[in-house]
Design a protein around this motif. Structure first.
Motif: not given
Length: 286
Positions: A166-176, A182-187, A220-223, A236-239
């Protein structure tokens, strides 16, 4: 509480890449991949401190420096036993890469870290965690690095147990929806992949245009799949605030409208996203 004049905290500095910055000064040499250290000195007037607190010893009393990042929702605290010599001692808080973003705030305090006894007839602090001095101010360091504002980590996927091809993996799974963005996403970028250097280069390339589109589409699909109701206003600065901005920029829709569009006609919406993100085109914006 201790007499405020019994403890003197020096002005903190932020040390990064061989340079130091005062609070309020933009930290231009910082980026997500760069660790840094917050340094703050503490000086104690022992006699004045003991007299004002009623304590019999400095043992078990610690100076604390907290470093908070609002947008990533993280806090780091370092403790140092109060120095009895009267000479300044440095408290150092080390922050690793990919942990904070945009700005950090530094706040000092003095805390009782161990109990002197179970009872306290003379109103002397005795509970662990009792604050003997709380700072009336905090110190802000704006982090304005030149790197991309999307948190990215690069490492060997094979060594970490991820799919090696794999070339990349996106970690994005916010609870709220109001979680710090910036604490909910990592590439995550796979350094073993032959295209990893291009993905990390920052240059507008074909591969980066694909990555850019795929990351926005996946978020967008995750949300859309995670939240049944999308509000119209966000913290402000939220998901929600970040995703609403992306939806408006690349679909011309609010986040609520984008989620509805994905539910009603996903193929058409993603096709529209390809057009607006310059998919497979070096004009893509990183």
């Amino acid at each position: 509480m201790a007499d405020p004049g019994a403890i003197i905290f020096g002005e903190p500095v932020l040390a990064v890449a061989g340079q130091t910055y005062a609070h309020g000064e933009p930290v231009e040499s910082w980026d997500y991949a760069t660790p840094f250290t917050v340094i703050m000195s503490v000086t104690v007037d022992r006699e004045r401190f003991l007299e004002s607190t009623g304590l019999s010893t400095l043992d078990g009393v610690v100076a604390c420096v907290a470093v908070d990042c609002k947008v990533s929702g993280t806090r780091y605290v370092e403790r140092l036993p109060l120095p009895a010599s009267g000479a300044p001692a440095d408290i150092r808080v080390h922050i690793g890469p990919h942990q904070v973003a945009q700005a950090v705030e530094v706040t000092p305090s003095v805390v009782l870290d161990s109990a002197e006894g179970l009872e306290n007839p003379e109103m002397v602090a005795f509970r662990r965690g009792s604050r003997l001095i709380s700072s009336t101010r905090s110190y802000r360091f704006p982090l304005e690095g030149s790197a991309t504002l999307f948190p990215t980590e690069a490492f060997s996927f094979a060594a970490a147990g991820f799919p090696s091809g794999a070339a990349w993996k996106l970690n994005f799974d916010p609870d709220e929806i109001d979680d710090p963005y910036l604490g909910a996403v990592r590439l995550l970028i796979n350094t073993d992949h032959p295209i990893s250097g291009e993905l990390l280069s920052g240059e507008p390339t074909l591969a980066r245009s694909v990555l850019f589109h795929e990351v926005i589409a996946q978020m967008l699909l995750t949300v859309a799949g995670s939240f049944r109701t999308i509000p119209t206003e966000f913290e402000e600065d939220s998901v929600g605030a970040a995703m609403n901005h992306l939806a408006e920029t690349y679909l011309g829709l609010s986040l609520a409208q984008a989620v509805d569009a994905l539910g009603n006609d996903r193929a058409e919406t993603l096709c529209r996203l390809q057009d607006r993100t310059a998919f497979m085109n070096v004009r893509a914006t990183s």
